[in-house]
Motif scaffolding. Structure first.
Motif, mmCIF file in Angstrom:
data_model
loop_
_atom_site.group_PDB
_atom_site.id
_atom_site.type_symbol
_atom_site.label_atom_id
_atom_site.label_comp_id
_atom_site.label_asym_id
_atom_site.label_seq_id
_atom_site.Cartn_x
_atom_site.Cartn_y
_atom_site.Cartn_z
ATOM 1 N N LEU A 91 0.832 -1.212 0.000
ATOM 2 C CA LEU A 91 0.000 0.000 0.000
ATOM 3 C C LEU A 91 0.863 1.258 0.000
ATOM 4 O O LEU A 91 0.559 2.229 -0.706
ATOM 5 C CB LEU A 91 -0.945 -0.008 1.205
ATOM 6 C CG LEU A 91 -2.088 -1.012 1.136
ATOM 7 C CD1 LEU A 91 -2.891 -0.993 2.431
ATOM 8 C CD2 LEU A 91 -2.988 -0.729 -0.053
ATOM 9 N N ILE A 92 1.952 1.243 0.756
ATOM 10 C CA ILE A 92 2.872 2.381 0.755
ATOM 11 C C ILE A 92 3.545 2.514 -0.612
ATOM 12 O O ILE A 92 3.682 3.622 -1.143
ATOM 13 C CB ILE A 92 3.907 2.235 1.884
ATOM 14 C CG1 ILE A 92 3.219 2.402 3.235
ATOM 15 C CG2 ILE A 92 5.044 3.241 1.727
ATOM 16 C CD1 ILE A 92 4.083 2.044 4.419
ATOM 17 N N SER A 93 3.918 1.381 -1.207
ATOM 18 C CA SER A 93 4.527 1.421 -2.542
ATOM 19 C C SER A 93 3.553 1.964 -3.580
ATOM 20 O O SER A 93 3.954 2.736 -4.464
ATOM 21 C CB SER A 93 4.986 0.029 -2.960
ATOM 22 O OG SER A 93 6.031 -0.407 -2.154
ATOM 23 N N LEU A 94 2.290 1.565 -3.481
ATOM 24 C CA LEU A 94 1.286 2.082 -4.413
ATOM 25 C C LEU A 94 1.101 3.586 -4.242
ATOM 26 O O LEU A 94 0.970 4.320 -5.228
ATOM 27 C CB LEU A 94 -0.042 1.359 -4.219
ATOM 28 C CG LEU A 94 -0.099 -0.077 -4.707
ATOM 29 C CD1 LEU A 94 -1.406 -0.734 -4.299
ATOM 30 C CD2 LEU A 94 0.064 -0.127 -6.212
ATOM 31 N N TRP A 95 1.105 4.042 -3.003
ATOM 32 C CA TRP A 95 0.972 5.472 -2.758
ATOM 33 C C TRP A 95 2.169 6.239 -3.321
ATOM 34 O O TRP A 95 2.010 7.292 -3.945
ATOM 35 C CB TRP A 95 0.818 5.716 -1.255
ATOM 36 C CG TRP A 95 0.767 7.162 -0.909
ATOM 37 C CD1 TRP A 95 -0.237 8.051 -1.164
ATOM 38 C CD2 TRP A 95 1.810 7.903 -0.275
ATOM 39 N NE1 TRP A 95 0.115 9.295 -0.708
ATOM 40 C CE2 TRP A 95 1.371 9.235 -0.153
ATOM 41 C CE3 TRP A 95 3.059 7.564 0.219
ATOM 42 C CZ2 TRP A 95 2.140 10.219 0.426
ATOM 43 C CZ3 TRP A 95 3.829 8.549 0.804
ATOM 44 C CH2 TRP A 95 3.369 9.857 0.902
ATOM 45 N N LEU A 96 3.380 5.697 -3.097
ATOM 46 C CA LEU A 96 4.573 6.342 -3.634
ATOM 47 C C LEU A 96 4.589 6.310 -5.160
ATOM 48 O O LEU A 96 5.022 7.275 -5.811
ATOM 49 C CB LEU A 96 5.831 5.681 -3.085
ATOM 50 C CG LEU A 96 6.145 5.947 -1.612
ATOM 51 C CD1 LEU A 96 7.306 5.077 -1.155
ATOM 52 C CD2 LEU A 96 6.440 7.417 -1.395
ATOM 53 N N ALA A 97 4.139 5.203 -5.733
ATOM 54 C CA ALA A 97 4.108 5.099 -7.189
ATOM 55 C C ALA A 97 3.131 6.102 -7.792
ATOM 56 O O ALA A 97 3.400 6.694 -8.853
ATOM 57 C CB ALA A 97 3.716 3.689 -7.602
ATOM 58 N N GLU A 98 2.020 6.324 -7.108
ATOM 59 C CA GLU A 98 1.051 7.302 -7.590
ATOM 60 C C GLU A 98 1.564 8.732 -7.401
ATOM 61 O O GLU A 98 1.376 9.581 -8.267
ATOM 62 C CB GLU A 98 -0.274 7.119 -6.842
ATOM 63 C CG GLU A 98 -1.400 7.954 -7.351
ATOM 64 C CD GLU A 98 -1.860 7.564 -8.731
ATOM 65 O OE1 GLU A 98 -2.342 8.452 -9.457
ATOM 66 O OE2 GLU A 98 -1.752 6.381 -9.094
ATOM 67 N N SER A 99 2.240 8.966 -6.300
ATOM 68 C CA SER A 99 2.723 10.321 -6.002
ATOM 69 C C SER A 99 3.889 10.730 -6.887
ATOM 70 O O SER A 99 3.979 11.884 -7.317
ATOM 71 C CB SER A 99 3.162 10.409 -4.539
ATOM 72 O OG SER A 99 2.073 10.166 -3.693
ATOM 73 N N TYR A 100 4.798 9.810 -7.162
ATOM 74 C CA TYR A 100 6.013 10.145 -7.901
ATOM 75 C C TYR A 100 6.044 9.567 -9.305
ATOM 76 O O TYR A 100 7.074 9.612 -9.965
ATOM 77 C CB TYR A 100 7.248 9.679 -7.126
ATOM 78 C CG TYR A 100 7.389 10.386 -5.802
ATOM 79 C CD1 TYR A 100 7.712 11.732 -5.754
ATOM 80 C CD2 TYR A 100 7.160 9.712 -4.613
ATOM 81 C CE1 TYR A 100 7.826 12.388 -4.540
ATOM 82 C CE2 TYR A 100 7.268 10.355 -3.396
ATOM 83 C CZ TYR A 100 7.592 11.696 -3.360
ATOM 84 O OH TYR A 100 7.704 12.341 -2.163
ATOM 85 N N GLU A 101 4.947 9.009 -9.756
ATOM 86 C CA GLU A 101 4.794 8.482 -11.110
ATOM 87 C C GLU A 101 5.912 7.516 -11.485
ATOM 88 O O GLU A 101 6.676 7.737 -12.427
ATOM 89 C CB GLU A 101 4.717 9.627 -12.118
ATOM 90 C CG GLU A 101 3.528 10.528 -11.899
ATOM 91 C CD GLU A 101 3.492 11.704 -12.845
ATOM 92 O OE1 GLU A 101 4.337 11.777 -13.756
ATOM 93 O OE2 GLU A 101 2.616 12.548 -12.665
ATOM 94 N N TRP A 102 5.999 6.444 -10.719
ATOM 95 C CA TRP A 102 6.994 5.412 -10.985
ATOM 96 C C TRP A 102 6.641 4.661 -12.255
ATOM 97 O O TRP A 102 5.472 4.508 -12.607
ATOM 98 C CB TRP A 102 7.037 4.404 -9.847
ATOM 99 C CG TRP A 102 7.705 4.897 -8.599
ATOM 100 C CD1 TRP A 102 8.350 6.074 -8.411
ATOM 101 C CD2 TRP A 102 7.773 4.194 -7.363
ATOM 102 N NE1 TRP A 102 8.826 6.155 -7.134
ATOM 103 C CE2 TRP A 102 8.493 5.022 -6.469
ATOM 104 C CE3 TRP A 102 7.319 2.969 -6.926
ATOM 105 C CZ2 TRP A 102 8.752 4.640 -5.164
ATOM 106 C CZ3 TRP A 102 7.577 2.591 -5.625
ATOM 107 C CH2 TRP A 102 8.290 3.418 -4.758
ATOM 108 N N ASP A 103 7.662 4.149 -12.919
ATOM 109 C CA ASP A 103 7.414 3.282 -14.065
ATOM 110 C C ASP A 103 7.222 1.841 -13.562
ATOM 111 O O ASP A 103 7.310 1.556 -12.367
ATOM 112 C CB ASP A 103 8.544 3.376 -15.084
ATOM 113 C CG ASP A 103 9.888 2.976 -14.502
ATOM 114 O OD1 ASP A 103 10.027 2.923 -13.272
ATOM 115 O OD2 ASP A 103 10.818 2.719 -15.301
#
Length: 138
Positions: free
Chosen positions: A36-48
């Motif tokens: 869940l934290i990874s998903l939040w970070l991926a959404e916030s910082y637009e991870w590939d």
């Protein structure tokens, strides 16, 4: 009046009957929180996609290590490497089953078997550390 013996949860003589189940529970809770934290970070910082896969591996590795450590700290009658290894093995099988069932990833090809083996070995190694840290207090 009170003839019951005093209960101390930290004494090694107390029976902890299911340390592997405890370790798997800890690992699953930590993996859910980490994803869940990874998903939040991926959404916030637009991870590939590559960054998300890397974070997933890191989260599951940390969850395996923490689960094996928790399980080995609560074992009394079995060796720590066994309890930690079984925790890592069953947690990796659960993650493989979830990945295969819902996302069609973590298949049982050579890479999938290698991941299961690595999680089992990591759990065994951490189980040794957890048991020795548990016994140092006494």
């Amino acid at each position: 009046m009170n003839d019951l013996p005093a209960f101390n949860a930290w004494e090694p003589s107390d029976q902890k009957t299911y340390p592997v189940l405890l370790g798997i529970s800890v690992a699953i809770v930590l993996s859910i929180a980490g994803i869940l934290i990874s998903l939040w970070l991926a959404e916030s910082y637009e991870w590939d996609d590559g960054m998300m896969i890397t974070s997933s591996y890191i989260v599951h590795a940390l969850a395996t290590v923490c689960g094996a450590y928790a399980a080995s700290r609560h074992t009394v009658s079995k060796p720590g490497w066994y309890v930690g290894g079984m925790t890592g093995f069953f947690f990796s099988l659960i993650m493989t089953g979830i990945g295969f069932w819902s996302f069609h990833t973590f298949t049982l090809d050579a890479g999938g078997v290698l991941r299961i083996l690595l999680m089992t070995l990591a759990g065994s190694f951490v189980g040794i550390i957890g048991t020795h840290r548990h016994l140092e207090k006494y």
